[in-house]
Design an enzyme around this catalytic site. Structure first.
Site, PDB file in Angstrom:
ATOM      1  N   LYS A   1      59.532 -45.129   6.666  1.00 32.62           N
ATOM      2  CA  LYS A   1      60.564 -45.264   7.322  1.00 32.62           C
ATOM      3  C   LYS A   1      60.406 -44.788   8.759  1.00 32.62           C
ATOM      4  CE  LYS A   1      64.313 -45.493   5.547  1.00 32.62           C
ATOM      5  NZ  LYS A   1      64.692 -47.086   5.381  1.00 32.62           N
TER       6      LYS A   1
ATOM      7  N   HIS B   1      70.293 -56.232  -2.448  1.00 32.72           N
ATOM      8  CA  HIS B   1      69.517 -55.316  -3.185  1.00 32.72           C
ATOM      9  C   HIS B   1      68.303 -56.750  -4.351  1.00 32.72           C
ATOM     10  CE1 HIS B   1      68.660 -53.200  -6.666  1.00 32.72           C
ATOM     11  NE2 HIS B   1      67.839 -52.178  -5.901  1.00 32.72           N
TER      12      HIS B   1
ATOM     13  N   ARG C   1      68.560 -40.790   5.179  1.00 38.70           N
ATOM     14  CA  ARG C   1      67.720 -41.136   4.265  1.00 38.70           C
ATOM     15  C   ARG C   1      66.132 -41.275   3.813  1.00 38.70           C
ATOM     16  NH1 ARG C   1      70.332 -46.273   5.840  1.00 38.70           N
ATOM     17  NH2 ARG C   1      71.128 -46.257   8.105  1.00 38.70           N
TER      18      ARG C   1
ATOM     19  N   MET D   1      65.643 -44.517  -3.561  1.00 39.28           N
ATOM     20  CA  MET D   1      65.832 -43.370  -3.560  1.00 39.28           C
ATOM     21  C   MET D   1      67.209 -43.625  -2.497  1.00 39.28           C
ATOM     22  SD  MET D   1      62.164 -41.763  -2.907  1.00 39.28           S
ATOM     23  CE  MET D   1      61.592 -42.995  -1.958  1.00 39.28           C
TER      24      MET D   1
ATOM     25  N   ARG E   1      60.153 -52.216   8.865  1.00 40.47           N
ATOM     26  CA  ARG E   1      59.213 -52.357   7.742  1.00 40.47           C
ATOM     27  C   ARG E   1      58.362 -54.053   7.659  1.00 40.47           C
ATOM     28  NH1 ARG E   1      63.126 -50.889   2.963  1.00 40.47           N
ATOM     29  NH2 ARG E   1      64.924 -52.720   2.711  1.00 40.47           N
TER      30      ARG E   1
ATOM     31  N   SER F   1      28.451 -56.867 -21.881  1.00 36.89           N
ATOM     32  CA  SER F   1      30.103 -57.172 -21.834  1.00 36.89           C
ATOM     33  C   SER F   1      30.807 -56.763 -22.287  1.00 36.89           C
ATOM     34  CB  SER F   1      29.888 -58.717 -21.991  1.00 36.89           C
ATOM     35  OG  SER F   1      30.963 -59.559 -22.082  1.00 36.89           O
TER      36      SER F   1
ATOM     37  N   ASN G   1      39.432 -54.100 -25.076  1.00 33.96           N
ATOM     38  CA  ASN G   1      39.793 -53.749 -25.436  1.00 33.96           C
ATOM     39  C   ASN G   1      39.016 -52.835 -26.407  1.00 33.96           C
ATOM     40  OD1 ASN G   1      41.073 -55.700 -24.362  1.00 33.96           O
ATOM     41  ND2 ASN G   1      40.993 -57.357 -25.948  1.00 33.96           N
TER      42      ASN G   1
ATOM     43  N   TYR H   1      29.860 -59.645 -13.247  1.00 34.00           N
ATOM     44  CA  TYR H   1      31.182 -60.899 -13.894  1.00 34.00           C
ATOM     45  C   TYR H   1      32.249 -59.984 -14.149  1.00 34.00           C
ATOM     46  CZ  TYR H   1      29.702 -61.939 -18.252  1.00 34.00           C
ATOM     47  OH  TYR H   1      29.216 -61.405 -19.353  1.00 34.00           O
TER      48      TYR H   1
ATOM     49  N   CYS I   1      34.879 -58.380 -20.518  1.00 28.56           N
ATOM     50  CA  CYS I   1      35.197 -59.372 -21.173  1.00 28.56           C
ATOM     51  C   CYS I   1      37.128 -58.940 -22.032  1.00 28.56           C
ATOM     52  CB  CYS I   1      34.917 -60.527 -22.170  1.00 28.56           C
ATOM     53  SG  CYS I   1      34.198 -59.795 -23.546  1.00 28.56           S
TER      54      CYS I   1
ATOM     55  N   GLY J   1      65.641 -49.484  -1.483  1.00 31.23           N
ATOM     56  CA  GLY J   1      66.759 -49.094  -2.398  1.00 31.23           C
ATOM     57  C   GLY J   1      66.339 -48.057  -3.502  1.00 31.23           C
TER      58      GLY J   1
END
Length: 866
Positions: free
Chosen positions: A22, A446, A92, A103, A330, A755, A759, A842, A822, A101
Site C-alpha cells: 500500500k 469483503h 492503515r 489487518m 493495487r 520415483s 507420502n 517429471y 508420484c 481486510g
C-alpha cells in the site's frame, strides 16, 4: 540507525519490502502526480523491531514520525490537534504482500470534543463533523482498545428505533452528538491526538498477529516474519455531503476479465461503507451521471495506472466536495477465469510477455476451469437473486456463522455460509465453505473480494433475503424460509439462490485457458504425468495434458466386486498350487486392465507399481462377512478368521507390504509382470506403442531389488519368448524409505528410474501416521511447530534433503537414471518448484491437478531464469 519513516514523495513501487504494498503504491501515485492526500509510512522493519522489543515502539520513533508529521501539515495546510484548522489521519496497515481486510485500520484519527466542534465550525457542516467523530470513537475502541463493536451497534440501533430514524443519513448533527455521549460511557477514550496516533501505530503492528491475518497467511503461503508497514495519510471525506462519496473500481472486470472499467460508488459515504458492505452501492456509472468531470478524471487515472503497472488494478477513491482523490491502487484480486483472460489479453495487447503472463496466474486458479458449474437447464426453485460476486456452482447445508461452518465441515458435510455481511473475522469459515451468500454488500465487498481470491463461489448483496441469526433463518421477500441445515445451491455466475442440490455441468475450458497452457508447455522443463489406474482417469489425465502415467496403483484394480473375492481367495490360499489357481484368474483381469491403459496412453510411459498394501486390507473384518467369504472360497469361517488374524499387524504401514510381498510371494509378482508385459505385447500387435515401466515399491536395499528383479526378468522373458515380440520397458524403484534414499548410490546400478513416493517418505521421516495426522497437525500449525502440513507441501529441510542426497549420489554412481515424484506433492506448486530445482525429470499428480502442475512447472522454470 536505519530510516524508519518515509514521506509519500520518498519511495516508489519498488519499495514493497520496505514500505509495504500500500505504501509503495501511494508513493508511486504521488510521483506520478495523481491527487493523493499526503502522508508518511512507518516501515516493515520497524514492525519487526516492535515485536523484537516485546511489542514496544523503538526509541526515537515518535520523534521521527513527528518530524514527518510537521511536513505533512505544511503540505496539507492544516495542523494535527488544532481545533481551528484540524488535520485528521487515516492509519492503515500495508504488508509487502496484499492481505485485503486482514489487518486493522483507524479513520478520522485526531478528533476529540474540541476538534470535532472546530471541524464543525470550519466546514460549516456539523452533521458531517459529529458523524466522523462517532465513527472514530467506535473504530478506535474496537481496533485499539479491544471493545466489541457490537456494543456500539446495539446502542446506535436502539437510538434509531427510539427516535424514528431508519438510515444513517436520517441522523442529524444533534443525533450524532447524542450518540457520541452514549459511546463515551462505553469506553475510556483518549482525548490527546498524539496519544491516539501512538496507540494506533501500535495497534496496526499488533494486527499482524490477529487470528484472521494468520489464517490468511497460511492460506496464501505468506511468511509470518514479514510484518506490516503503517500508512498515516491525511483524511479526505466522502461523507461530507451530496457532492461527496467513495468508491472502489477495477480497471477490468474482476469476475470475467473483460476489458471494461468496472466499479461501485456510494454518494455521501465513507470508504469503509463501500468495502464493508454496510450499504449496497451503485454501479460506477452512477458517478458518471452525477459528476461527469470527476468520472472523467477517474477514468483517465485508471487507464494510466493499468498501463503503468502493466496489470489489472483495484482502485479506492474518494470525492470530497466535487474534488477527486486517489487513496489506493493495487493489483486486483480476480477469479480464476478472469486471471487467465487478463493475462492472455495483456500478452496480445503487447503489455506483458508470455513468461510474465504465466507468473500472473495462480496455479490454483486453474480449478475454475476444472470444477462443476450449475446446469442452466436444471435450474429450478430460484428463491432469491443477488450479485454474482464469484462464479461457479456450490451446494451445501446452510450455516450462519464461521464457527458453525468449521464445526459442520468437521463432521463431513459441505456448507454454504450465509451472513448479513462478512468481516475479516469470518475468514476461517469462508475457507471451509463451498459457497458464501450475503444479504448486504456489493461486488467489491469483503465477501466478494476474499471469495474471488480463494476461488469460492459467492453471491453478495442479496437484498431479497432477511437473515435472522438468532432464529437461524433466511427469509425471502416472497416468504420462503431457509432454515439452518437446509440444503441450497448457489450459482455464483448468475447470482441465483436455489433450494436443494441442483445438478451441475462439467467444467468447461476456454480458448484463453488452452493458450495459457500451451505457453506453460513451451516454458517448462519438467514433464507432467498423472496418477491413474482406470481407463476413465487415464483418459481424463491425457485430455488435461498428462504426458504419461507416473503411478498406476495395481491394487486398486482388485477391489471391484467381481474381482475382490478372487483376490481374497488367493490371499487365503494355503499352498502355492492353490494360490496359483487364483493368480491365473487374476492375471486375466490384470492383463485386460493393462491393455486398456496402454490403449489410452498410446506412445506414453505407463509406470506400474507392483502390489503395495498389506494383504489384510483386502480381507473382511466382521464375522458376517467372514462367514459369507468362507462359503465362496470353500473354507470354514474359522480358517478365514485364523488367516485374517495372522495377517493383521500392529503397524501395517511398516509391516508386510510393498516389495516384502514379492520376497515372500514371488508368484504374485510373476503374475503381475506377465499381465503387464503380456498386455504390452498385445497392444503392440494391435499397432499401438506401449511403454511400461515396472516399479518395485518400498525397498530398503539393493539386495531386495536384485532378488525381485530376477523374478521380473524371468517373467518378462517368458512372455516375450512365447510371443516372439519385442517391447520397450524399464524397471525401477519407488524411493519411499529413508534408507533407500541414504543408500541410493548402491541402488542405482540395479534400476533405470527412481520415483519418489513422498507420502510414505514423509511418513517415515517424520514418524507421523498419514492416516492419523489430522488429529494433531492443526495444533502443530497453530503453534508454529511446523510451517505447513508436510503431507500437503513437501518438507524441503528433511524429506527434501533425503531426495537431494538420493539424486546426487545415484547420479554419481550411474548416468541416465530418470527421476520423478508420484506422491500427492506432485500436484502442489511449492513442491513442484523444489522438484524443478532438484533436477527431477517429471512430477506425477491426480488427473485434475495436471493443468495446475503444468503451469506450476512453467513458473518454476521462469523463476529459475529458464
Amino acid at each position: 540507525m536505519a530510516k524508519r519513516v518515509y514521506l509519500f514523495n520518498e519511495g516508489s513501487k519498488d519499495d514493497r519490502d520496505l514500505l509495504g504494498g500500500k505504501g509503495a503504491n501511494l508513493c508511486e501515485m504521488t510521483t506520478l502526480g495523481l491527487p493523493v492526500p499526503f502522508g508518511f509510512i512507518v516501515t516493515t522493519p520497524t514492525c519487526r523491531e516492535f515485536f523484537e522489543n516485546g511489542n514496544k515502539l523503538p526509541n526515537l520513533l515518535e520523534q521521527e514520525y513527528r518530524v514527518a508529521l510537521d511536513l505533512v501539515e505544511k503540505k496539507m495546510g492544516a495542523r494535527f490537534g488544532d481545533p481551528d484548522n484540524p488535520l485528521l489521519f487515516s492509519v492503515r496497515s500495508g504488508a509487502p504482500v496484499s492481505m485485503p481486510g486482514m489487518m486493522n485500520t483507524i479513520l478520522n484519527l485526531g478528533l476529540n470534543d474540541d476538534i470535532a466542534e472546530g471541524l464543525a465550525k470550519r466546514t460549516g457542516n456539523p452533521r458531517f463533523a459529529y458523524d466522523s467523530y462517532r465513527r472514530f470513537i467506535q473504530m478506535f475502541a474496537d481496533v485499539v482498545l479491544g471493545v466489541e463493536g457490537e456494543k456500539f451497534e446495539h446502542e446506535l440501533t436502539r437510538y434509531k428505533q427510539e427516535n424514528g430514524r431508519t438510515l444513517d443519513t436520517d441522523m442529524t448533527a444533534e443525533d450524532w452528538q447524542a450518540i457520541i455521549a452514549i459511546y463515551k460511557t462505553l469506553v475510556d477514550f483518549p482525548e490527546d491526538p498524539f496519544e491516539q496516533l501512538k496507540k494506533a501505530v501500535e495497534a496496526v503492528f499488533l494486527s499482524w498477529h490477529t487470528p484472521r491475518a494468520a489464517v490468511y497467511r497460511e492460506m496464501n503461503n505468506i511468511p509470518d516474519n514479514l510484518g506490516t508497514a503503517v500508512n498515516v495519510q491525511a483524511m479526505v471525506f466522502g461523507n461530507f455531503g451530496d457532492d461527496s462519496g467513495s468508491g472502489v473500481a477495477f480497471t477490468r472486470n474482476p469476475s470475467t476479465g473483460e476489458q471494461e472499467f468496472f466499479g461501485e460508488y456510494l454518494a455521501n459515504a465513507a470508504g469503509e461503507d463501500v468495502v464493508a458492505g454496510i450499504r449496497t452501492p451503485m454501479s460506477i456509472d452512477s458517478l458518471q451521471a452525477q459528476m461527469p468531470d470527476v468520472y472523467d478524471e477517474l477514468y483517465k487515472t485508471q487507464a494510466l495506472l493499468e498501463k503503468h503497472y502493466r496489470d489489472m488494478q483495484d482502485l479506492e477513491f474518494t470525492v470530497q466536495e466535487g474534488k477527486f482523490y486517489m487513496l489506493q491502487t493495487r493489483a486486483g484480486k480476480r477469479t480464476g477465469r478472469a486471471s487467465i483472460k487478463i493475462a492472455v489479453d495483456m500478452v496480445r495487447e503487447g503489455m506483458i510477455t508470455e513468461s510474465e503472463a504465466l507468473m500472473r496466474v495462480s496455479p490454483e486458479h486453474v480449478d475454475a476451469f476444472l470444477h462443476p458449474m450449475v446446469d442452466p437447464a436444471a435450474k429450478t426453485d430460484i428463491v432469491a437473486t443477488g450479485l454474482p460476486a464469484s462464479p461457479g456452482g456450490a451446494t451445501g447445508k446452510v450455516v450462519f456463522s464461521a464457527d458453525e461452518a468449521v464445526d459442520v465441515c468437521a463432521g463431513g458435510d459441505k456448507v454454504v455460509l450465509v451472513r448479513r455481511e462478512t468481516t475479516p473475522e469470518d475468514i476461517h469459515g469462508m475457507k471451509v465453505a463451498e459457497g458464501i451468500l450475503t444479504e448486504l454488500g456489493g461486488m467489491t465487498s469483503h465477501a466478494a473480494v476474499v471469495a474471488r481470491g480463494m476461488g469460492v463461489c459467492a453471491i453478495t448483496g442479496c437484498g431479497s433475503l432477511s437473515i435472522d441469526y438468532e432464529a437461524g433463518t433466511a427469509t425471502t421477500d416472497s416468504g420462503v424460509v431457509i432454515k439452518r441445515g437446509d440444503v441450497i445451491t448457489l450459482d455464483g455466475t448468475a447470482g441465483d439462490v436455489m433450494l436443494g442440490d441442483i445438478p451441475k455441468t462439467e467444467a468447461s475450458s476456454s480458448e484463453d485457458f488452452q493458450v495459457l497452457l500451451s505457453w506453460a508447455d513451451k516454458h517448462r522443463r519438467l514433464k507432467v504425468r498423472a496418477n491413474a489406474e482406470t481407463p476413465e482417469d487415464a483418459a481424463k489425465a491425457r485430455e488435461l495434458g498428462a504426458e504419461g502415467i507416473g503411478l498406476c496403483r495395481t491394487e486398486h484394480m482388485f477391489f471391484e466386486a467381481e474381482r475382490i473375492d478372487m483376490m481374497r481367495a488367493m490371499i487365503l490360499s494355503q499352498s502355492r498350487e492353490e494360490r496359483q489357481t487364483y493368480l491365473d484368474k487374476l492375471l486375466e483381469f490384470q492383463h485386460a486392465d493393462m491393455l486398456e491403459l496402454f490403449r489410452v496412453m498410446d506412445g506414453l510411459p505407463l509406470t506400474v507399481r507392483l502390489l503395495d498394501p498389506p494383504l489384510h486390507e483386502f480381507l473382511p473384518h466382521t464375522e458376517e462377512d467372514m462367514a459369507a467369504l468362507a462359503v465362496k472360497v470353500g473354507k470354514t469361517t474359522e480358517q478365514v478368521r485364523e488367516i485374517t488374524a495372522n495377517l493383521s499387524e500392529v503397524n501395517p504401514m511398516l509391516g508386510f507390504r510393498g516389495c516384502r510381498l514379492s520376497v515372500v510371494y514371488p508368484e504374485i509378482t510373476e503374475m503381475q509382470v506377465k499381465a503387464i508385459i503380456g498386455a504390452a505385447v498385445e497392444a503392440k500387435e494391435q499397432g499401438l506403442s506401449p511403454y511400461p515401466e515396472i516399479m518395485i515399491p518400498l525397498v530398503v536395499n539393493v539386495r531386495e531389488i536384485r532378488l525381485i528383479q530376477e523374478v521380473v526378468d524371468r517373467a518378462i522373458h517368458e512372455v516375450l519368448r512365447q510371443k516372439q515380440v519385442s517391447v520397450r520397458y524399464k524397471v525401477g524403484t519407488m524411493m519411499e524409505t529413508p534408507r533407500a534414499c541414504l543408500g541410493a548410490d548402491r541402488l542405482a546400478p540395479a534400476v533405470e528410474f527412481m520415483s519418489f513416493g513422498t507420502n510414505d517418505l514423509t511418513q517415515m521421516t517424520y514418524g507421523f501416521s498419514r492416516d492419523d495426522v489430522g488429529k494433531f497437525i492443526p495444533s502443530y500449525l497453530d503453534k508454529k511447530l511446523v510451517e505447513s502440513d508436510p503431507f500437503v507441501t513437501l518438507d524441503q529441510r528433511a524429506v527434501g534433503r533425503l531426495m537431494e542426497m538420493a539424486v546426487n549420489e545415484s547420479r554419481s554412481s550411474k548416468k541416465g537414471i530418470k527421476y520423478g515424484i508420484c506422491g500427492e506433492h506432485g500436484g502442489d506448486p511449492r513442491s513442484i518448484q523444489f522438484c524443478h530445482d532438484l533436477g527431477l525429470d517429471y512430477v506425477s499428480c491426480s488427473p485434475f491437478r495436471v493443468p495446475v502442475a503444468r503451469i506450476a512447472a512453467a513458473q518454476a522454470n521462469v523463476r529459475s531464469g529458464g
